[in-house]
Scaffold this motif. Structure first.
Motif, PDB file in Angstrom:
ATOM      1  N   ASP A 125       0.433  -1.690   0.046  1.00 32.88           N
ATOM      2  CA  ASP A 125      -0.178  -0.660  -0.164  1.00 32.88           C
ATOM      3  C   ASP A 125       0.419   1.575  -0.108  1.00 32.88           C
ATOM      4  O   ASP A 125       0.396   2.382   0.120  1.00 32.88           O
ATOM      5  CB  ASP A 125      -0.629   0.135   1.397  1.00 32.88           C
ATOM      6  CG  ASP A 125      -0.212   0.145   2.391  1.00 32.88           C
ATOM      7  OD1 ASP A 125       1.127  -0.544   2.071  1.00 32.88           O
ATOM      8  OD2 ASP A 125      -0.918   0.315   3.418  1.00 32.88           O
ATOM      9  N   LYS A 126       1.488   1.251   0.188  1.00 37.08           N
ATOM     10  CA  LYS A 126       3.371   2.033   0.235  1.00 37.08           C
ATOM     11  C   LYS A 126       4.086   2.130  -1.129  1.00 37.08           C
ATOM     12  O   LYS A 126       4.518   1.097  -1.884  1.00 37.08           O
ATOM     13  CB  LYS A 126       3.847   2.336   1.275  1.00 37.08           C
ATOM     14  CG  LYS A 126       4.885   3.472   1.522  1.00 37.08           C
ATOM     15  CD  LYS A 126       5.572   3.196   2.636  1.00 37.08           C
ATOM     16  CE  LYS A 126       6.399   5.022   2.517  1.00 37.08           C
ATOM     17  NZ  LYS A 126       7.326   4.537   4.230  1.00 37.08           N
ATOM     18  N   LYS A 127       3.015   3.630  -1.760  1.00 36.47           N
ATOM     19  CA  LYS A 127       4.213   3.373  -3.566  1.00 36.47           C
ATOM     20  C   LYS A 127       5.116   4.149  -3.674  1.00 36.47           C
ATOM     21  O   LYS A 127       5.175   4.791  -2.588  1.00 36.47           O
ATOM     22  CB  LYS A 127       3.249   3.602  -4.534  1.00 36.47           C
ATOM     23  CG  LYS A 127       1.765   3.109  -5.027  1.00 36.47           C
ATOM     24  CD  LYS A 127       0.946   3.666  -5.724  1.00 36.47           C
ATOM     25  CE  LYS A 127      -0.352   2.761  -5.957  1.00 36.47           C
ATOM     26  NZ  LYS A 127      -1.304   3.003  -7.180  1.00 36.47           N
ATOM     27  N   GLU A 128       6.055   4.044  -3.601  1.00 34.85           N
ATOM     28  CA  GLU A 128       7.823   4.631  -4.233  1.00 34.85           C
ATOM     29  C   GLU A 128       6.992   5.055  -5.174  1.00 34.85           C
ATOM     30  O   GLU A 128       6.548   4.955  -6.703  1.00 34.85           O
ATOM     31  CB  GLU A 128       8.807   3.793  -4.452  1.00 34.85           C
ATOM     32  CG  GLU A 128       9.131   2.655  -3.433  1.00 34.85           C
ATOM     33  CD  GLU A 128       9.994   2.094  -4.104  1.00 34.85           C
ATOM     34  OE1 GLU A 128      11.251   2.632  -4.377  1.00 34.85           O
ATOM     35  OE2 GLU A 128      10.713   0.814  -3.301  1.00 34.85           O
TER      36      GLU A 128
END
Length: 79
Positions: free
Chosen positions: A4-7
């Motif tokens: 859920d954490k996009k770079e």
């Protein structure tokens, strides 16, 4: 890494310079805003003339050395 954490890729933009010409007095904004030669603490366009010391101070200064004295000093230091 969690899903859920996009770079995000870092991006940079080039901003235009506020000057329209090379003449510093053509700046439309306040001089202190951008700093430089017209900033409040370094206002080069309103500088005072050269400082001329009083006669008493001038009399207290040592006389400059002649070319021969300077040449002898240089030879002494370079030997």
């Amino acid at each position: 890494m969690s899903g859920d954490k996009k770079e995000q890729e870092q991006s940079f933009n080039i901003l235009p310079h506020p000057a329209k010409s090379n003449n510093p007095s053509d700046q439309s904004s306040e001089p202190a805003e951008h700093g430089g030669l017209q900033s409040a603490s370094y206002n080069a366009y309103n500088a005072k003339g050269p400082h001329i010391p009083s006669h008493e101070i001038q009399q207290g200064l040592e006389q400059p050395k002649s070319r021969d004295e300077l040449k002898a000093e240089a030879e002494k230091l370079n030997s």
